[in-house]
Design a protein around this motif. Structure first.
Motif, PDB file in Angstrom:
ATOM      1  N   ALA A 163     -38.617  12.873 -11.133  1.00  0.00           N
ATOM      2  CA  ALA A 163     -39.900  12.748 -10.563  1.00  0.00           C
ATOM      3  C   ALA A 163     -39.838  12.098  -9.139  1.00  0.00           C
ATOM      4  O   ALA A 163     -40.561  12.659  -8.246  1.00  0.00           O
ATOM      5  N   VAL A 164     -39.062  11.390  -8.900  1.00  0.00           N
ATOM      6  CA  VAL A 164     -38.834  10.633  -7.622  1.00  0.00           C
ATOM      7  C   VAL A 164     -38.315  11.719  -6.440  1.00  0.00           C
ATOM      8  O   VAL A 164     -38.714  11.912  -5.272  1.00  0.00           O
ATOM      9  N   ALA A 165     -37.398  12.567  -7.226  1.00  0.00           N
ATOM     10  CA  ALA A 165     -37.037  13.592  -6.319  1.00  0.00           C
ATOM     11  C   ALA A 165     -37.614  14.642  -5.935  1.00  0.00           C
ATOM     12  O   ALA A 165     -37.761  15.047  -4.723  1.00  0.00           O
ATOM     13  N   VAL A 166     -38.597  15.029  -6.932  1.00  0.00           N
ATOM     14  CA  VAL A 166     -39.546  15.976  -6.421  1.00  0.00           C
ATOM     15  C   VAL A 166     -40.600  15.469  -5.834  1.00  0.00           C
ATOM     16  O   VAL A 166     -41.217  16.058  -4.933  1.00  0.00           O
ATOM     17  N   ALA A 167     -40.882  14.171  -5.546  1.00  0.00           N
ATOM     18  CA  ALA A 167     -41.794  13.526  -4.972  1.00  0.00           C
ATOM     19  C   ALA A 167     -41.375  13.771  -3.223  1.00  0.00           C
ATOM     20  O   ALA A 167     -42.282  13.770  -2.590  1.00  0.00           O
ATOM     21  N   CYS A 168     -40.452  13.249  -3.375  1.00  0.00           N
ATOM     22  CA  CYS A 168     -39.605  13.289  -1.976  1.00  0.00           C
ATOM     23  C   CYS A 168     -39.598  14.566  -1.375  1.00  0.00           C
ATOM     24  O   CYS A 168     -39.684  14.568  -0.294  1.00  0.00           O
ATOM     25  N   TRP A 169     -39.234  15.478  -2.167  1.00  0.00           N
ATOM     26  CA  TRP A 169     -39.349  17.039  -1.694  1.00  0.00           C
ATOM     27  C   TRP A 169     -40.602  17.358  -1.159  1.00  0.00           C
ATOM     28  O   TRP A 169     -40.806  17.839  -0.108  1.00  0.00           O
ATOM     29  N   ALA A 170     -41.629  16.942  -2.103  1.00  0.00           N
ATOM     30  CA  ALA A 170     -43.213  17.267  -1.452  1.00  0.00           C
ATOM     31  C   ALA A 170     -43.466  16.504  -0.270  1.00  0.00           C
ATOM     32  O   ALA A 170     -44.027  17.048   0.619  1.00  0.00           O
ATOM     33  N   LEU A 171     -43.097  15.228  -0.252  1.00  0.00           N
ATOM     34  CA  LEU A 171     -43.206  14.415   1.099  1.00  0.00           C
ATOM     35  C   LEU A 171     -42.486  14.883   2.472  1.00  0.00           C
ATOM     36  O   LEU A 171     -42.930  14.815   3.364  1.00  0.00           O
ATOM     37  N   SER A 172     -41.369  15.580   2.156  1.00  0.00           N
ATOM     38  CA  SER A 172     -40.525  15.942   3.092  1.00  0.00           C
ATOM     39  C   SER A 172     -41.203  17.212   3.912  1.00  0.00           C
ATOM     40  O   SER A 172     -40.930  17.339   4.955  1.00  0.00           O
ATOM     41  N   LYS A 173     -42.156  17.895   3.262  1.00  0.00           N
ATOM     42  CA  LYS A 173     -43.267  18.827   3.886  1.00  0.00           C
ATOM     43  C   LYS A 173     -43.676  18.279   5.214  1.00  0.00           C
ATOM     44  O   LYS A 173     -44.114  19.071   6.082  1.00  0.00           O
ATOM     45  N   LEU A 174     -43.782  16.793   5.190  1.00  0.00           N
ATOM     46  CA  LEU A 174     -44.596  16.362   6.397  1.00  0.00           C
ATOM     47  C   LEU A 174     -43.705  16.558   7.730  1.00  0.00           C
ATOM     48  O   LEU A 174     -44.400  16.431   8.815  1.00  0.00           O
ATOM     49  N   TRP A 175     -42.574  16.522   7.554  1.00  0.00           N
ATOM     50  CA  TRP A 175     -41.452  16.411   8.775  1.00  0.00           C
ATOM     51  C   TRP A 175     -40.652  17.727   8.745  1.00  0.00           C
ATOM     52  O   TRP A 175     -39.923  17.703   9.909  1.00  0.00           O
ATOM     53  N   PRO A 196     -36.995  22.220  -5.083  1.00  0.00           N
ATOM     54  CA  PRO A 196     -37.071  20.952  -5.878  1.00  0.00           C
ATOM     55  C   PRO A 196     -35.952  20.862  -6.997  1.00  0.00           C
ATOM     56  O   PRO A 196     -35.628  19.600  -6.962  1.00  0.00           O
ATOM     57  N   LEU A 197     -35.427  21.729  -7.355  1.00  0.00           N
ATOM     58  CA  LEU A 197     -34.293  21.827  -8.450  1.00  0.00           C
ATOM     59  C   LEU A 197     -32.949  21.089  -7.522  1.00  0.00           C
ATOM     60  O   LEU A 197     -32.444  20.212  -7.983  1.00  0.00           O
ATOM     61  N   ALA A 198     -32.806  21.548  -6.152  1.00  0.00           N
ATOM     62  CA  ALA A 198     -31.926  21.057  -5.470  1.00  0.00           C
ATOM     63  C   ALA A 198     -31.968  19.460  -4.861  1.00  0.00           C
ATOM     64  O   ALA A 198     -31.152  18.747  -4.941  1.00  0.00           O
ATOM     65  N   TRP A 199     -33.353  19.161  -5.057  1.00  0.00           N
ATOM     66  CA  TRP A 199     -33.469  17.540  -4.627  1.00  0.00           C
ATOM     67  C   TRP A 199     -33.136  16.858  -6.019  1.00  0.00           C
ATOM     68  O   TRP A 199     -32.739  15.843  -5.644  1.00  0.00           O
ATOM     69  N   ILE A 200     -33.500  17.305  -7.079  1.00  0.00           N
ATOM     70  CA  ILE A 200     -33.057  16.798  -8.247  1.00  0.00           C
ATOM     71  C   ILE A 200     -31.563  16.580  -8.415  1.00  0.00           C
ATOM     72  O   ILE A 200     -31.047  15.412  -8.760  1.00  0.00           O
ATOM     73  N   THR A 201     -30.886  17.698  -8.174  1.00  0.00           N
ATOM     74  CA  THR A 201     -29.516  17.801  -7.944  1.00  0.00           C
ATOM     75  C   THR A 201     -28.935  16.602  -6.884  1.00  0.00           C
ATOM     76  O   THR A 201     -28.164  15.959  -7.238  1.00  0.00           O
ATOM     77  N   LEU A 202     -29.518  16.609  -5.679  1.00  0.00           N
ATOM     78  CA  LEU A 202     -29.169  15.994  -4.566  1.00  0.00           C
ATOM     79  C   LEU A 202     -29.294  14.199  -5.232  1.00  0.00           C
ATOM     80  O   LEU A 202     -28.401  13.442  -4.970  1.00  0.00           O
ATOM     81  N   PHE A 203     -30.355  13.807  -5.709  1.00  0.00           N
ATOM     82  CA  PHE A 203     -30.684  12.449  -6.296  1.00  0.00           C
ATOM     83  C   PHE A 203     -29.785  12.152  -7.447  1.00  0.00           C
ATOM     84  O   PHE A 203     -29.105  10.918  -7.162  1.00  0.00           O
ATOM     85  N   ASN A 204     -29.460  12.990  -8.138  1.00  0.00           N
ATOM     86  CA  ASN A 204     -28.784  12.726  -9.131  1.00  0.00           C
ATOM     87  C   ASN A 204     -27.196  12.574  -8.860  1.00  0.00           C
ATOM     88  O   ASN A 204     -26.289  11.842  -9.357  1.00  0.00           O
ATOM     89  N   PHE A 205     -26.883  13.454  -7.810  1.00  0.00           N
ATOM     90  CA  PHE A 205     -25.497  13.459  -7.199  1.00  0.00           C
ATOM     91  C   PHE A 205     -25.120  12.385  -6.366  1.00  0.00           C
ATOM     92  O   PHE A 205     -24.214  11.684  -6.646  1.00  0.00           O
ATOM     93  N   VAL A 206     -25.967  12.051  -5.421  1.00  0.00           N
ATOM     94  CA  VAL A 206     -26.006  10.970  -4.519  1.00  0.00           C
ATOM     95  C   VAL A 206     -25.978   9.401  -5.030  1.00  0.00           C
ATOM     96  O   VAL A 206     -25.310   8.601  -4.831  1.00  0.00           O
ATOM     97  N   THR A 207     -26.857   9.425  -6.096  1.00  0.00           N
ATOM     98  CA  THR A 207     -27.112   8.231  -6.989  1.00  0.00           C
ATOM     99  C   THR A 207     -25.905   7.553  -7.312  1.00  0.00           C
ATOM    100  O   THR A 207     -25.390   6.405  -7.380  1.00  0.00           O
ATOM    101  N   GLN A 208     -24.952   8.529  -7.927  1.00  0.00           N
ATOM    102  CA  GLN A 208     -23.498   8.132  -8.349  1.00  0.00           C
ATOM    103  C   GLN A 208     -22.767   7.411  -7.408  1.00  0.00           C
ATOM    104  O   GLN A 208     -22.083   6.457  -7.643  1.00  0.00           O
ATOM    105  N   GLY A 209     -22.699   7.879  -6.020  1.00  0.00           N
ATOM    106  CA  GLY A 209     -22.020   7.226  -4.973  1.00  0.00           C
ATOM    107  C   GLY A 209     -22.525   5.893  -4.656  1.00  0.00           C
ATOM    108  O   GLY A 209     -21.842   5.249  -3.974  1.00  0.00           O
ATOM    109  N   VAL A 210     -23.628   5.399  -5.219  1.00  0.00           N
ATOM    110  CA  VAL A 210     -24.095   4.085  -4.786  1.00  0.00           C
ATOM    111  C   VAL A 210     -23.933   3.288  -6.036  1.00  0.00           C
ATOM    112  O   VAL A 210     -23.098   2.152  -5.916  1.00  0.00           O
TER     113      VAL A 210
END
Length: 479
Positions: free
Chosen positions: A458-470, A117-131
């Motif tokens: 919160a969005v990052a953690v929600a996406c992490w939880a959702l990713s369990k589906l695939w 979950p912390l990696a997902w938060i890092t990823l979202f903060n990381f990549v959003t800068q690139g947008v």
């Protein structure tokens, strides 16, 4: 064998480079990845790419406006403090990247140590800068283009969109092409920030001691002393100015020396970035003719240079800023596209999307990763809330470094047997200071930025939880 030049220095042959590239590819295999990106970059290439991302002219002439708006002339003090913190962050990045030499940069480092979950938060903060940041940079280019060519009647958004697509097209080509373009533009930037330093020598207007030790800010059109609370709230936005040196880690899978050389590259980039940004920033305030007009200007440093050196400097600055903004957007797209590629390779996204994002094009670049950045950035160009997002980028950067510090601290505790080609000195002081500094900078943000950070988490953690589906719980990194 390596040949010798007339001075006795060892020169690398093609065979030496090929051998080093093969050894680096083996290092990548040990952490569970195949070598797909081409290893053709040397340390100086990677440092120059990071300097293009740090973009000294852009940082000094444009991004500092937000810092001055928040903290007044304490922007100088914040940058001096940050220069020390940046070196400590670079030590953490260098060690983590040498243990986990993945092109995912900060995201991959955090993911290799901390819970997902912390990696997902890092990823979202990381990549959003690139947008967010490339969209803002392209709009910034238009402002300076129209200053150079007042008769340009095309809408700002259309020009910015075209420039965004051009930079994206270059980012999709071979990494050496992007590096070569960046190096040329970086030389132009160095000349431009040099003009700022010259301005301070030619026409000093402010007392350098007062600038550092008696900072003031503009409040209701009047200069008032900077309070401790305001000083602390200036630190997070300052991260958006002195940033980019970490891009070295995003090209580690294309660095010939790999894990062995990445620590040296990121520390070198951090030192050079600090010098090329902090010194001209200080000089620009010293050259400011009037602090009220300086702090109320959209581009305060540009105002100071024009006053000191005359109208001709305005043209030189405009050209330099245009080059710097394009330079920064291009490198950001190259860097963050590799982060998207790494996350897709780790299986984080739905299969139909992840398969594309994990592809390498014929130029051995993550082309779909670039597309994934360009499309939302193009939409942001037409949004009125972009100014808030630009300042919020400093909060996102501080968040990423907070988790990097945590990862650097826990890595030695949890991964005691890991091979560390680069070991930071004075451990655990660097990660402890980084965690404490970035954590405090985040806590002292205004409520709107804190809410923004919590929503993104919160969005990052929600996406992490959702990713369990695939996801089946397996990944190429073993997590």
């Amino acid at each position: 064998m390596a040949g010798l030049d007339t001075s006795g220095a060892v020169k690398q042959t093609g065979a030496d480079i090929s051998r080093e590239a093969a050894e680096s590819a083996n290092e990548l295999g040990k952490i569970g990845y195949k070598q797909e990106l081409g290893r053709r970059l040397k340390v100086w290439h990677v440092v120059c790419l990071a300097m293009a991302d740090a973009s000294p002219a852009m940082a000094v002439l444009l991004l500092t406006g937000g810092v001055f708006a928040v903290g007044g002339t304490f922007g100088v003090g914040a940058m001096l403090i940050l220069s020390v913190v940046v070196l400590l962050i670079a030590l953490c990045l260098g060690e983590l990247a040498s243990v986990h030499p993945s092109t995912g940069g900060s995201y991959s480092m955090v993911r290799s140590v901390l819970p997902e979950p912390l990696a997902w938060i890092t990823l979202f903060n990381f990549v959003t800068q690139g947008v967010v940041i490339p969209a803002s940079l392209m709009l910034g280019i238009v402002i300076f283009l129209k200053d150079l060519f007042p008769g340009l009647a095309v809408s700002n958004e259309l020009v910015a969109l075209v420039l965004l697509c051009v930079s994206g097209a270059i980012a999709m080509t071979r990494v050496e092409v992007g590096a070569s373009v960046n190096i040329v533009i970086l030389c132009i930037q160095i000349v431009v920030v040099g003009l700022v330093v010259v301005a301070a020598f030619v026409s000093p207007q402010q007392n350098p001691i007062d600038v550092v030790f008696n900072p003031v800010r503009l409040e209701g059109g009047v200069l008032v002393p900077v309070t401790l609370a305001v000083a602390f709230s200036t630190l997070a936005p300052a991260f958006n100015v002195l940033n980019g040196y970490d891009a070295t880690c995003g090209f580690v899978e294309e660095l010939v020396g790999g894990a062995r050389d990445i620590g040296r590259a990121v520390v070198t980039a951090a030192i050079v970035a600090s010098l090329l940004i902090a010194l001209p920033l200080f000089a620009g305030v010293v050259a400011a003719p009037d602090l009220v007009s300086f702090l109320s200007a959209e581009a305060p440093i540009v105002l100071a240079v024009e006053h000191a050196l005359g109208p001709w400097a305005s043209t030189a600055v405009n050209i330099g800023v245009i080059a710097a903004l394009f330079n920064g957007a291009l490198t950001l797209q190259m860097y963050f596209a590799r982060g998207i590629y790494a996350s897709a390779r780790d299986g984080l996204w739905p299969p139909f999307l992840g398969k594309r994002l994990a592809e390498i094009n014929k130029f051995q670049s993550p082309g779909w990763g670039v597309v994934a950045l360009v499309i939302p950035a193009a939409a942001l160009i037409f949004m009125s809330s972009l100014d808030w997002l630009i300042i919020f980028a400093g909060t996102m950067i501080a968040t990423v470094y907070f988790f990097v510090g945590l990862a650097a601290l826990w890595s030695r505790i949890l991964q005691k047997d890991a091979v560390r080609p680069f070991r930071m000195p004075f451990w655990p002081l660097p990660p402890l200071i980084v965690v404490g500094f970035t954590g405090y900078a985040l806590l002292t943000q205004t409520s709107d930025f804190l809410i923004g950070a919590l929503v993104l988490a919160a969005v990052a953690v929600a996406c992490w939880a959702l990713s369990k589906l695939w996801r089946d719980g397996k990944s190429s990194s073993g997590i």
